[in-house]
Design a protein around this motif. Structure first.
Motif, PDB file in Angstrom:
ATOM      1  N   ASP A  31       0.826  -1.210   0.000  1.00 12.93           N
ATOM      2  CA  ASP A  31       0.000   0.000   0.000  1.00 12.93           C
ATOM      3  C   ASP A  31       0.856   1.254   0.000  1.00 12.93           C
ATOM      4  O   ASP A  31       0.676   2.172  -0.811  1.00 12.93           O
ATOM      5  N   THR A  32       1.784   1.301   0.959  1.00 12.74           N
ATOM      6  CA  THR A  32       2.550   2.529   1.188  1.00 12.74           C
ATOM      7  C   THR A  32       3.629   2.740   0.126  1.00 12.74           C
ATOM      8  O   THR A  32       3.901   3.882  -0.255  1.00 12.74           O
ATOM      9  N   LEU A  33       4.225   1.648  -0.376  1.00  8.56           N
ATOM     10  CA  LEU A  33       5.195   1.797  -1.461  1.00  8.56           C
ATOM     11  C   LEU A  33       4.486   2.284  -2.719  1.00  8.56           C
ATOM     12  O   LEU A  33       4.992   3.163  -3.437  1.00  8.56           O
ATOM     13  N   GLY A  34       3.312   1.713  -3.000  1.00  6.41           N
ATOM     14  CA  GLY A  34       2.523   2.182  -4.137  1.00  6.41           C
ATOM     15  C   GLY A  34       2.170   3.650  -3.999  1.00  6.41           C
ATOM     16  O   GLY A  34       2.180   4.403  -4.981  1.00  6.41           O
ATOM     17  N   THR A  35       1.874   4.078  -2.764  1.00  3.15           N
ATOM     18  CA  THR A  35       1.557   5.485  -2.507  1.00  3.15           C
ATOM     19  C   THR A  35       2.770   6.370  -2.748  1.00  3.15           C
ATOM     20  O   THR A  35       2.670   7.438  -3.363  1.00  3.15           O
ATOM     21  N   ALA A  36       3.949   5.939  -2.261  1.00  3.91           N
ATOM     22  CA  ALA A  36       5.157   6.746  -2.407  1.00  3.91           C
ATOM     23  C   ALA A  36       5.585   6.884  -3.867  1.00  3.91           C
ATOM     24  O   ALA A  36       6.126   7.923  -4.275  1.00  3.91           O
ATOM     25  N   VAL A  37       5.339   5.844  -4.673  1.00  2.34           N
ATOM     26  CA  VAL A  37       5.752   5.855  -6.075  1.00  2.34           C
ATOM     27  C   VAL A  37       4.738   6.586  -6.958  1.00  2.34           C
ATOM     28  O   VAL A  37       5.107   7.190  -7.977  1.00  2.34           O
ATOM     29  N   SER A  38       3.466   6.572  -6.579  1.00  2.00           N
ATOM     30  CA  SER A  38       2.401   7.128  -7.421  1.00  2.00           C
ATOM     31  C   SER A  38       2.639   8.570  -7.875  1.00  2.00           C
ATOM     32  O   SER A  38       2.415   8.894  -9.053  1.00  2.00           O
ATOM     33  N   PRO A  39       3.062   9.484  -6.987  1.00  2.00           N
ATOM     34  CA  PRO A  39       3.255  10.864  -7.443  1.00  2.00           C
ATOM     35  C   PRO A  39       4.266  11.013  -8.573  1.00  2.00           C
ATOM     36  O   PRO A  39       4.200  11.972  -9.340  1.00  2.00           O
ATOM     37  N   LEU A  40       5.206  10.062  -8.684  1.00  2.37           N
ATOM     38  CA  LEU A  40       6.157  10.106  -9.791  1.00  2.37           C
ATOM     39  C   LEU A  40       5.419  10.100 -11.123  1.00  2.37           C
ATOM     40  O   LEU A  40       5.820  10.775 -12.081  1.00  2.37           O
ATOM     41  N   PHE A  41       4.295   9.353 -11.174  1.00  2.00           N
ATOM     42  CA  PHE A  41       3.487   9.262 -12.391  1.00  2.00           C
ATOM     43  C   PHE A  41       2.175  10.029 -12.254  1.00  2.00           C
ATOM     44  O   PHE A  41       1.187   9.711 -12.907  1.00  2.00           O
ATOM     45  N   ASN A  42       2.173  11.031 -11.352  1.00  5.67           N
ATOM     46  CA  ASN A  42       1.027  11.940 -11.185  1.00  5.67           C
ATOM     47  C   ASN A  42      -0.188  11.267 -10.553  1.00  5.67           C
ATOM     48  O   ASN A  42      -1.331  11.660 -10.794  1.00  5.67           O
ATOM     49  N   GLY A  43       0.063  10.228  -9.736  1.00  6.40           N
ATOM     50  CA  GLY A  43      -1.010   9.562  -9.010  1.00  6.40           C
ATOM     51  C   GLY A  43      -1.078  10.027  -7.563  1.00  6.40           C
ATOM     52  O   GLY A  43      -0.336  10.922  -7.135  1.00  6.40           O
ATOM     53  N   PHE A  44      -1.987   9.404  -6.800  1.00  4.23           N
ATOM     54  CA  PHE A  44      -2.219   9.821  -5.420  1.00  4.23           C
ATOM     55  C   PHE A  44      -2.091   8.634  -4.464  1.00  4.23           C
ATOM     56  O   PHE A  44      -1.654   7.551  -4.862  1.00  4.23           O
ATOM     57  N   ALA A  45      -2.488   8.839  -3.211  1.00  3.74           N
ATOM     58  CA  ALA A  45      -2.372   7.791  -2.194  1.00  3.74           C
ATOM     59  C   ALA A  45      -3.241   6.591  -2.568  1.00  3.74           C
ATOM     60  O   ALA A  45      -4.407   6.742  -2.960  1.00  3.74           O
ATOM     61  N   ASN A  46      -2.680   5.394  -2.436  1.00  2.00           N
ATOM     62  CA  ASN A  46      -3.396   4.161  -2.776  1.00  2.00           C
ATOM     63  C   ASN A  46      -3.725   3.359  -1.518  1.00  2.00           C
ATOM     64  O   ASN A  46      -2.986   3.407  -0.536  1.00  2.00           O
ATOM     65  N   SER A  47      -4.814   2.635  -1.575  1.00  2.00           N
ATOM     66  CA  SER A  47      -5.177   1.728  -0.485  1.00  2.00           C
ATOM     67  C   SER A  47      -6.012   0.587  -1.068  1.00  2.00           C
ATOM     68  O   SER A  47      -6.415   0.625  -2.232  1.00  2.00           O
ATOM     69  N   ALA A  48      -6.254  -0.435  -0.256  1.00  2.00           N
ATOM     70  CA  ALA A  48      -7.026  -1.593  -0.713  1.00  2.00           C
ATOM     71  C   ALA A  48      -8.475  -1.198  -0.988  1.00  2.00           C
ATOM     72  O   ALA A  48      -9.049  -0.366  -0.291  1.00  2.00           O
ATOM     73  N   PHE A  49      -9.061  -1.793  -2.021  1.00  2.00           N
ATOM     74  CA  PHE A  49     -10.445  -1.518  -2.393  1.00  2.00           C
ATOM     75  C   PHE A  49     -11.361  -2.587  -1.803  1.00  2.00           C
ATOM     76  O   PHE A  49     -11.329  -3.748  -2.216  1.00  2.00           O
ATOM     77  N   ALA A  50     -12.191  -2.178  -0.857  1.00  2.00           N
ATOM     78  CA  ALA A  50     -13.055  -3.127  -0.168  1.00  2.00           C
ATOM     79  C   ALA A  50     -14.126  -3.715  -1.080  1.00  2.00           C
ATOM     80  O   ALA A  50     -14.582  -4.842  -0.861  1.00  2.00           O
ATOM     81  N   GLN A  51     -14.545  -2.959  -2.119  1.00  2.00           N
ATOM     82  CA  GLN A  51     -15.622  -3.463  -2.966  1.00  2.00           C
ATOM     83  C   GLN A  51     -15.257  -4.756  -3.673  1.00  2.00           C
ATOM     84  O   GLN A  51     -16.121  -5.572  -3.991  1.00  2.00           O
ATOM     85  N   ASN A  52     -13.954  -4.973  -3.919  1.00  2.00           N
ATOM     86  CA  ASN A  52     -13.547  -6.199  -4.598  1.00  2.00           C
ATOM     87  C   ASN A  52     -13.609  -7.415  -3.693  1.00  2.00           C
ATOM     88  O   ASN A  52     -13.623  -8.552  -4.162  1.00  2.00           O
ATOM     89  N   ILE A  53     -13.651  -7.187  -2.373  1.00  2.00           N
ATOM     90  CA  ILE A  53     -13.837  -8.304  -1.445  1.00  2.00           C
ATOM     91  C   ILE A  53     -15.196  -8.941  -1.703  1.00  2.00           C
ATOM     92  O   ILE A  53     -15.344 -10.167  -1.708  1.00  2.00           O
ATOM     93  N   GLY A  54     -16.201  -8.100  -1.939  1.00  2.00           N
ATOM     94  CA  GLY A  54     -17.531  -8.610  -2.232  1.00  2.00           C
ATOM     95  C   GLY A  54     -17.555  -9.411  -3.514  1.00  2.00           C
ATOM     96  O   GLY A  54     -18.242 -10.433  -3.614  1.00  2.00           O
ATOM     97  N   LEU A  55     -16.781  -8.976  -4.515  1.00  2.00           N
ATOM     98  CA  LEU A  55     -16.726  -9.707  -5.774  1.00  2.00           C
ATOM     99  C   LEU A  55     -16.089 -11.076  -5.585  1.00  2.00           C
ATOM    100  O   LEU A  55     -16.553 -12.075  -6.147  1.00  2.00           O
ATOM    101  N   VAL A  56     -15.026 -11.138  -4.774  1.00  2.00           N
ATOM    102  CA  VAL A  56     -14.398 -12.425  -4.481  1.00  2.00           C
ATOM    103  C   VAL A  56     -15.382 -13.337  -3.755  1.00  2.00           C
ATOM    104  O   VAL A  56     -15.478 -14.534  -4.039  1.00  2.00           O
ATOM    105  N   ALA A  57     -16.136 -12.760  -2.812  1.00  2.00           N
ATOM    106  CA  ALA A  57     -17.101 -13.555  -2.055  1.00  2.00           C
ATOM    107  C   ALA A  57     -18.212 -14.095  -2.946  1.00  2.00           C
ATOM    108  O   ALA A  57     -18.654 -15.235  -2.791  1.00  2.00           O
ATOM    109  N   ILE A  58     -18.672 -13.269  -3.888  1.00  2.00           N
ATOM    110  CA  ILE A  58     -19.766 -13.670  -4.771  1.00  2.00           C
ATOM    111  C   ILE A  58     -19.307 -14.720  -5.781  1.00  2.00           C
ATOM    112  O   ILE A  58     -19.959 -15.748  -5.995  1.00  2.00           O
ATOM    113  N   THR A  59     -18.159 -14.476  -6.434  1.00  2.00           N
ATOM    114  CA  THR A  59     -17.698 -15.360  -7.502  1.00  2.00           C
ATOM    115  C   THR A  59     -17.010 -16.610  -6.973  1.00  2.00           C
ATOM    116  O   THR A  59     -16.912 -17.624  -7.663  1.00  2.00           O
TER     117      THR A  59
END
Length: 460
Positions: free
Chosen positions: A302-330
Motif C-alpha cells: 500500500d505505502t510503497l505504491g503510494t510513495a511511487v504514485s506521485p512520480l506518475f502523477n497519481g495519489f495515495a493508494n489503499s485496498a479496495f473493499a468493494q472487490n472483497i464482495g466480488l471475491v465472495a460472490i464469484t
C-alpha cells in the motif's frame, strides 16, 4: 503458523499444477484470468477514477488535464495492485486485493488546494506530501501490523460489517446518477433493478465459470438495456487518445510543505487502518488467515505504491473493499486473477481511449451490481460477528456502539462540519470504518482485557 492448504474440488490448473495448491495461489487458464480480471476492473473502475475527477474539477483543470489525471490514476492503481498480488521481497500480501486511489484522500487534498494562493499550484504540494506519507507508512508497516492482535472476531466482524455498510451508499449514489440532491428517476431505478435482477438470475441459473462472471455479464446486459433509454454516453471515448503515457512530474516537481505533509500523514494512518481491516476481511473470505506477516507485507505494498504514485502523477493508494464482495460472490480466490486486473489497469492508463470505454456503463447499472457486491461484504462481517459470541460478556455492547459510531458519517455527511473540530481529527471521524474500528478496539480492550488478569478475550 503452518501454511493453510486446501484440496480443491476443481481440476488442476494447466501445466500440471497440484490440486493441493491453495485457491489463492492457483494460476487459472488464460481465458478465466482475462474474464475474471476484467470483472474486477469493472467493479473498481469508478472508485479509481472518482478522486482525480473530483480533485481535477476542484482545481479548475481543463478536460484534457483531468483525462491525464484519470489515466495516471489507472496506471498507478495497476502498479499498486501488482505490488499487492504478486509482490517481491517482503512487499505484497499475495492476496486477491485491488489497490487504487483512496477516496479518503479527497477531503485533505481539497483542503491543501484551498490553502494555496493559486489552486493551479496545488498539485506539486499534494504530490510532495503524498511521497512523504508513503515513505512514513512503509517504515511504520512492520510495527503497525502488530495491531492485528487487537482484532478478535468481535472487532474484525464489526469492522468488516461497517466496510460493507459504508460502501452501500456509493451504490445508491450511482443509482441516482451521482446526483444525490435529486431522487432517482424511474429510468435510473429501472436500469439498476434490471441489472440486479440479471446478476441474481444468472447466479441462480448458471453453473461453473459463467456463474462466476455473473456480475460482469450483468453489467454488460444492463449497459445494453440502457442504450434505448439514451443513458449510454460514448462521448468520452470519441475524443480520447489511443496512446498516452503519464509522463513523470507532469504538473511540476514535488514541493514539500509541512502543513500538507502532516495532513497526508494522518490520512496515511487512516488508510493503513482500513487496509488492515480489509485484509482481515479478505482473509476470512478466501480461507487464508491474514496474520501479522501478511498484514505487514500488505501495508508495505500500500505505502510503497503510494510513495511511487506521485512520480506518475497519481495519489495515495489503499485496498479496495468493494472487490472483497466480488471475491465472495464469484468464489474465485486466485490472486493472479486480480493481478490480471492490475495489468489491465496499467494498459488502460497507457491508452486513454480504452480507459474511457470502461466508463460507458451507466452509473445506475453499476449501482445495481454494487448492491450485491457491497452487501456481500456486510454479510461476511455479520458471519464473523456470529463467531464472536455476542451473547458472551459485553461483546454485544462493543459491536452495537462501534457500529453506531461508524454509521454517523454515513447517514449525515455534515455531522462533523464544526469549525472547532481539528481537520486531522475530522479526517478520522469522517471515515466510518476508521471511527468504528478505533471504537471497537478501544472498547474490546476496556471490557475484555483491562482489569481482567488471566482472563481470555471475550472477543475470541
Amino acid at each position: 503458523m503452518p501454511r493453510f492448504t486446501e484440496r480443491s474440488t476443481e481440476p488442476a490448473a494447466a501445466g500440471g499444477e497440484s490440486a493441493d495448491v491453495h485457491p489463492v495461489d492457483r494460476l487459472l487458464p488464460p481465458g478465466k484470468l482475462l474474464a475474471g480480471g476484467f470483472q474486477h476492473v469493472a467493479a473498481s473502475y469508478a472508485g479509481v477514477v472518482a478522486p482525480p475527477l473530483v480533485l481535477g474539477a476542484t482545481l479548475g483543470l481543463s478536460p484534457l488535464e483531468i483525462t491525464f489525471l484519470v489515466s495516471a490514476a489507472l496506471f498507478t492503481a495497476g502498479i499498486a495492485t501488482l505490488l499487492q498480488t504478486i509482490g517481491f521481497w517482503k512487499v505484497g500480501a499475495r492476496l486477491p486485493f485491488v489497490n487504487g486511489v483512496s477516496f479518503a484522500g479527497v477531503a485533505p487534498m481539497v483542503a491543501v488546494a484551498n490553502a494555496q494562493p493559486h489552486k493551479g499550484d496545488a498539485l506539486p504540494v499534494i504530490y510532495g506530501a503524498v511521497i512523504v506519507a508513503g515513505v512514513l507508512g512503509f517504515l511504520l508497516a512492520p510495527y503497525f501490523c502488530k495491531l492485528v492482535r487487537f482484532f478478535p472476531p468481535v472487532v474484525s466482524g464489526t469492522v468488516i460489517t461497517l466496510i460493507g455498510i459504508t460502501l452501500l451508499p456509493v451504490a445508491f449514489e450511482w443509482i441516482q446518477g451521482g446526483q444525490t440532491a435529486r431522487p432517482a428517476s424511474l429510468t435510473d431505478l429501472g436500469l439498476a433493478g434490471a441489472t440486479l435482477a440479471v446478476v441474481l438470475g444468472l447466479r441462480r441459473l448458471l453453473r461453473g465459470f459463467l456463474q462466476q462472471i455473473a456480475v460482469l455479464l450483468g453489467l454488460v446486459a444492463g449497459t445494453l438495456i440502457a442504450i434505448p433509454f439514451g443513458a449510454v454516453d460514448i462521448g468520452p471515448a470519441e475524443h480520447a487518445r489511443i496512446v498516452g503515457f503519464p509522463s513523470p512530474f507532469h504538473f511540476g516537481a514535488p514541493h514539500f510543505a509541512v502543513s500538507a505533509i502532516v495532513s497526508m500523514c494522518v490520512l496515511m494512518l487512516v488508510c493503513m487502518t482500513e487496509s488492515t481491516a480489509d485484509m482481515l476481511a479478505l482473509g476470512e473470505v478466501v480461507g487464508r488467515e491474514a496474520d501479522e506477516k501478511v498484514i505487514a507485507r500488505g501495508l508495505r505494498a500500500d505505502t510503497l505504491g503510494t510513495a511511487v504514485s506521485p512520480l506518475f502523477n497519481g495519489f495515495a493508494n489503499s485496498a479496495f473493499a468493494q472487490n472483497i464482495g466480488l471475491v465472495a460472490i464469484t468464489r474465485v480466490r486466485s490472486r493472479f486473477v486480480v493481478a490480471a486486473c492490475g495489468v489491465m489497469f496499467v494498459l488502460l492508463g497507457l491508452s486513454p481511449v480504452f480507459a474511457s470505454l470502461i466508463a460507458v456503463a451507466p452509473r445506475p447499472v453499476l449501482g445495481g451490481a454494487g448492491i450485491v457486491l457491497f452487501g456481500s461484504v456486510a454479510a461476511s462481517g455479520v458471519n464473523v460477528l456470529l463467531k464472536a459470541g455476542l451473547d458472551r460478556g459485553d461483546n454485544m455492547l462493543i459491536a452495537a456502539t462501534s457500529l453506531g459510531l461508524g454509521l454517523i458519517p454515513v447517514v449525515s455527511h455534515t455531522f462533523y462540519d464544526n469549525a472547532a473540530i481539528p481537520q486531522t481529527l475530522k479526517i478520522i471521524l469522517d471515515s466510518g470504518v476508521s471511527a468504528g474500528c478505533i471504537s471497537a478496539v478501544a472498547l474490546n480492550l476496556l471490557f475484555n482485557h483491562v482489569g481482567r488478569r488471566g482472563a481470555g478475550s471475550g472477543g475470541e
